[in-house]
Design a protein around this motif. Structure first.
Motif, PDB file in Angstrom:
ATOM      1  N   GLY A 210      -2.645 -16.412   3.259  1.00 41.12           N
ATOM      2  CA  GLY A 210      -2.604 -17.846   2.985  1.00 41.12           C
ATOM      3  C   GLY A 210      -1.408 -18.223   2.140  1.00 41.12           C
ATOM      4  O   GLY A 210      -0.273 -17.850   2.438  1.00 41.12           O
ATOM      5  N   ASP A 211      -1.641 -18.929   1.049  1.00 49.66           N
ATOM      6  CA  ASP A 211      -0.559 -19.405   0.175  1.00 49.66           C
ATOM      7  C   ASP A 211      -0.263 -18.452  -0.990  1.00 49.66           C
ATOM      8  O   ASP A 211       0.578 -18.765  -1.836  1.00 49.66           O
ATOM      9  N   PHE A 212      -0.940 -17.324  -1.033  1.00 50.71           N
ATOM     10  CA  PHE A 212      -0.676 -16.370  -2.104  1.00 50.71           C
ATOM     11  C   PHE A 212       0.655 -15.668  -1.883  1.00 50.71           C
ATOM     12  O   PHE A 212       1.130 -15.521  -0.751  1.00 50.71           O
ATOM     13  N   LYS A 213       1.236 -15.180  -2.959  1.00 47.35           N
ATOM     14  CA  LYS A 213       2.536 -14.529  -2.873  1.00 47.35           C
ATOM     15  C   LYS A 213       2.456 -13.212  -2.119  1.00 47.35           C
ATOM     16  O   LYS A 213       3.351 -12.878  -1.339  1.00 47.35           O
ATOM     17  N   THR A 214       1.404 -12.449  -2.366  1.00 51.98           N
ATOM     18  CA  THR A 214       1.255 -11.160  -1.686  1.00 51.98           C
ATOM     19  C   THR A 214      -0.126 -11.060  -1.048  1.00 51.98           C
ATOM     20  O   THR A 214      -1.075 -11.748  -1.445  1.00 51.98           O
ATOM     21  N   LEU A 215      -0.230 -10.156  -0.090  1.00 49.40           N
ATOM     22  CA  LEU A 215      -1.503  -9.912   0.580  1.00 49.40           C
ATOM     23  C   LEU A 215      -2.520  -9.336  -0.398  1.00 49.40           C
ATOM     24  O   LEU A 215      -3.688  -9.739  -0.412  1.00 49.40           O
ATOM     25  N   GLU A 216      -2.081  -8.403  -1.240  1.00 50.40           N
ATOM     26  CA  GLU A 216      -2.993  -7.805  -2.204  1.00 50.40           C
ATOM     27  C   GLU A 216      -3.532  -8.864  -3.169  1.00 50.40           C
ATOM     28  O   GLU A 216      -4.731  -8.892  -3.472  1.00 50.40           O
ATOM     29  N   ASN A 243       5.676   7.347   6.510  1.00 48.63           N
ATOM     30  CA  ASN A 243       6.897   6.953   7.207  1.00 48.63           C
ATOM     31  C   ASN A 243       6.609   5.890   8.261  1.00 48.63           C
ATOM     32  O   ASN A 243       7.356   4.904   8.389  1.00 48.63           O
ATOM     33  N   GLN A 244       5.532   6.052   9.008  1.00 51.39           N
ATOM     34  CA  GLN A 244       5.178   5.062  10.021  1.00 51.39           C
ATOM     35  C   GLN A 244       4.882   3.703   9.396  1.00 51.39           C
ATOM     36  O   GLN A 244       5.328   2.659   9.893  1.00 51.39           O
ATOM     37  N   ARG A 245       4.159   3.710   8.286  1.00 50.62           N
ATOM     38  CA  ARG A 245       3.842   2.449   7.612  1.00 50.62           C
ATOM     39  C   ARG A 245       5.095   1.792   7.057  1.00 50.62           C
ATOM     40  O   ARG A 245       5.221   0.559   7.080  1.00 50.62           O
ATOM     41  N   SER A 246       6.018   2.602   6.577  1.00 50.12           N
ATOM     42  CA  SER A 246       7.270   2.055   6.038  1.00 50.12           C
ATOM     43  C   SER A 246       8.071   1.360   7.123  1.00 50.12           C
ATOM     44  O   SER A 246       8.640   0.278   6.903  1.00 50.12           O
ATOM     45  N   ILE A 247       8.116   1.968   8.300  1.00 44.36           N
ATOM     46  CA  ILE A 247       8.838   1.346   9.422  1.00 44.36           C
ATOM     47  C   ILE A 247       8.133   0.068   9.849  1.00 44.36           C
ATOM     48  O   ILE A 247       8.768  -0.958  10.101  1.00 44.36           O
ATOM     49  N   TYR A 248       6.810   0.118   9.922  1.00 47.87           N
ATOM     50  CA  TYR A 248       6.053  -1.052  10.380  1.00 47.87           C
ATOM     51  C   TYR A 248       6.228  -2.250   9.433  1.00 47.87           C
ATOM     52  O   TYR A 248       6.305  -3.403   9.876  1.00 47.87           O
ATOM     53  N   SER A 249       6.295  -1.978   8.133  1.00 48.59           N
ATOM     54  CA  SER A 249       6.370  -3.070   7.159  1.00 48.59           C
ATOM     55  C   SER A 249       7.799  -3.487   6.825  1.00 48.59           C
ATOM     56  O   SER A 249       8.009  -4.495   6.140  1.00 48.59           O
ATOM     57  N   LYS A 250       8.800  -2.730   7.303  1.00 45.00           N
ATOM     58  CA  LYS A 250      10.194  -3.047   6.989  1.00 45.00           C
ATOM     59  C   LYS A 250      10.544  -4.459   7.480  1.00 45.00           C
ATOM     60  O   LYS A 250      10.354  -4.805   8.637  1.00 45.00           O
ATOM     61  N   GLY A 251      11.049  -5.275   6.566  1.00 50.66           N
ATOM     62  CA  GLY A 251      11.392  -6.650   6.916  1.00 50.66           C
ATOM     63  C   GLY A 251      10.201  -7.576   7.016  1.00 50.66           C
ATOM     64  O   GLY A 251      10.345  -8.748   7.387  1.00 50.66           O
ATOM     65  N   HIS A 252       9.021  -7.059   6.666  1.00 46.45           N
ATOM     66  CA  HIS A 252       7.785  -7.858   6.746  1.00 46.45           C
ATOM     67  C   HIS A 252       7.009  -7.713   5.434  1.00 46.45           C
ATOM     68  O   HIS A 252       5.940  -7.085   5.400  1.00 46.45           O
ATOM     69  N   PRO A 253       7.518  -8.257   4.337  1.00 43.96           N
ATOM     70  CA  PRO A 253       6.818  -8.131   3.058  1.00 43.96           C
ATOM     71  C   PRO A 253       5.409  -8.691   3.134  1.00 43.96           C
ATOM     72  O   PRO A 253       5.170  -9.740   3.737  1.00 43.96           O
ATOM     73  N   SER A 254       4.469  -7.948   2.557  1.00 47.41           N
ATOM     74  CA  SER A 254       3.046  -8.308   2.642  1.00 47.41           C
ATOM     75  C   SER A 254       2.586  -8.404   4.094  1.00 47.41           C
ATOM     76  O   SER A 254       1.638  -9.111   4.408  1.00 47.41           O
ATOM     77  N   LEU A 255       3.296  -7.688   4.983  1.00 48.34           N
ATOM     78  CA  LEU A 255       2.990  -7.650   6.419  1.00 48.34           C
ATOM     79  C   LEU A 255       3.088  -9.032   7.050  1.00 48.34           C
ATOM     80  O   LEU A 255       2.413  -9.320   8.042  1.00 48.34           O
ATOM     81  N   SER A 256       3.933  -9.883   6.498  1.00 49.41           N
ATOM     82  CA  SER A 256       4.122 -11.218   7.064  1.00 49.41           C
ATOM     83  C   SER A 256       4.646 -11.097   8.486  1.00 49.41           C
ATOM     84  O   SER A 256       5.558 -10.325   8.779  1.00 49.41           O
ATOM     85  N   PRO A 269       2.315  -4.688  -2.485  1.00 47.33           N
ATOM     86  CA  PRO A 269       2.049  -6.038  -1.974  1.00 47.33           C
ATOM     87  C   PRO A 269       1.232  -6.057  -0.689  1.00 47.33           C
ATOM     88  O   PRO A 269       0.490  -7.007  -0.434  1.00 47.33           O
ATOM     89  N   GLU A 270       1.353  -4.978   0.125  1.00 48.42           N
ATOM     90  CA  GLU A 270       0.688  -4.930   1.423  1.00 48.42           C
ATOM     91  C   GLU A 270      -0.741  -4.387   1.355  1.00 48.42           C
ATOM     92  O   GLU A 270      -1.445  -4.335   2.369  1.00 48.42           O
ATOM     93  N   ALA A 271      -1.178  -3.960   0.185  1.00 49.07           N
ATOM     94  CA  ALA A 271      -2.487  -3.312   0.058  1.00 49.07           C
ATOM     95  C   ALA A 271      -3.626  -4.317   0.190  1.00 49.07           C
ATOM     96  O   ALA A 271      -3.704  -5.288  -0.557  1.00 49.07           O
ATOM     97  N   ALA A 272      -4.486  -4.085   1.159  1.00 45.49           N
ATOM     98  CA  ALA A 272      -5.668  -4.920   1.354  1.00 45.49           C
ATOM     99  C   ALA A 272      -6.768  -4.126   2.039  1.00 45.49           C
ATOM    100  O   ALA A 272      -7.944  -4.267   1.726  1.00 45.49           O
TER     101      ALA A 272
END
Length: 364
Positions: A210-216, A243-256, A269-272
């Motif tokens: 939503g409007d929060f800064k991070t997913l966590e 390594n896989q998670r790092s690639i998946y989240s690269k360029g997508h902070p908080s998995l945006s 920030p991506e922890a949920a």
């Protein structure tokens, strides 16, 4: 007056069903526990193949001796968690001539399955060449089955899909490794999900943040949405290596902009949504994370060589830990449950119940 009317309606609901009353009082997504299956697409390999694997790698042979009902049959039973493995096949036919067929000198794929595996695109199987029989060889086919079932049951409890990207093969067989995913391949994977499942069928990181800064921050501050707002939807969780998670989240902070949640360590920030698969060794940590507001997935069984006493011990730890998603190969009416005399199910033959950690009183 409005509050009095609402309270009256709730009390009426309680009189009808104590269980429904409890659900009404604690209806956020993280206030439930759900039982689901592990490698949900998997079919059993023929005995001749398993016998051969036994001569090469006893552990692997024992680890693949299970199968599941079709995805639709599992959902009809009441399971609300499934697991799917995907492999890259950008040119097609990478998995259409498995080595096991050469070894046992027989065709193991139907003509229709072989044609599917010759197509370009993401494939669904367990281990290339030796454990490849699937209820839906194409990832798009799996997704279409999920969509059709959901459309027929539009008010279903949210379904969590754990997704693994496979990049390894059997060590005792020569041959190429599966293709490793790049950032663009992960976008392709997201797109495949988006192409089959419309946005109103998905629970995405953007929706929860939503409007929060991070997913966590969103899940620890605002919590998870009410079940009524999530009915008929799917939530995808990426179970990948660091390594896989790092690639998946690269360029997508908080998995945006991403479709899937992924298991990141608390404090990121991506922890949920956390994957903590050992409910015995990690019991206290799972309980702590559940209390903090994270969603957690664990496994009620992982060692097919365990006896039923050992299985029950692990199952009870999983149930009592408060983990929201509990994966098993022994859900009631699964092939393993039918042959072992052991099953994983909540009381009153339910696959969903109130969470014992996040609800004040556990009612089944």
């Amino acid at each position: 007056m409005k509050n009095i009317i609402q309270l009256g309606a709730l009390l009426s609901l309680c009189l009808i069903s104590v269980f429904n009353c409890q659900l009404a009082l604690a209806s956020s997504l993280n206030n439930f526990q759900v039982i689901g299956s592990h490698n949900s697409y998997k079919r059993l390999m023929p005995k001749a193949v398993i016998t051969y694997i036994e001569t090469q790698d006893h552990h692997t042979a024992q680890a693949i001796k299970y199968s599941h009902n079709t995805l639709i049959e599992q959902l009809d039973l009441g399971l609300r968690h499934l697991e799917i493995d995907v492999l890259l096949d950008p040119l097609g036919a990478k998995f259409s001539q498995p080595k096991a067929e050469e070894i046992v000198l027989q065709s193991l794929l139907s003509d229709a399955e072989r044609l599917q595996l010759e197509l370009k695109g993401l494939k669904v199987l367990h281990i290339p060449d030796i454990d490849f029989l699937s209820h839906c060889p194409l990832f798009s086919q799996c997704l279409e089955q999920l969509l059709h079932w959901s459309q027929s049951h539009p008010k279903h409890f949210p379904i969590t899909i754990l997704l693994n990207v496979k990049e390894s093969k059997a060590k005792f067989l020569a041959g190429e490794l599966p293709i490793k995913f790049t950032e663009s391949n992960y976008t392709e994977l997201d797109n495949e999900i988006n192409n089959v499942l419309p946005v109103n069928k998905l629970i995405t990181p953007d929706l929860i943040r939503g409007d929060f800064k991070t997913l966590e921050q969103a899940v620890l501050t605002n919590g998870w949405p009410d079940i009524e707002d999530l009915k008929g939807r799917f939530l995808f969780v990426f179970d990948g290596s660091l390594n896989q998670r790092s690639i998946y989240s690269k360029g997508h902070p908080s998995l945006s902009g991403r479709v899937m949640f992924a298991s990141f360590e608390p404090g990121q920030p991506e922890a949920a949504y956390l994957i903590m698969n050992d409910p015995i060794d990690e019991f206290n940590q799972i309980k702590k994370r559940v209390e903090q507001g994270y969603m957690v997935r664990t496994r009620a069984d992982a060692n097919l060589s365990a006896n039923n006493t050992q299985r029950r011990e692990r199952k009870e730890a999983a149930f009592n830990s408060g983990a929201h998603i509990i994966s098993s190969d022994f859900y009631e009416k699964s092939p393993l449950a039918l042959t072992s005399g052991y099953k994983v199910i909540f009381n009153q033959k339910k696959y969903i119940r109130n969470n014992p950690i996040t609800t004040a009183q556990l009612i089944e």
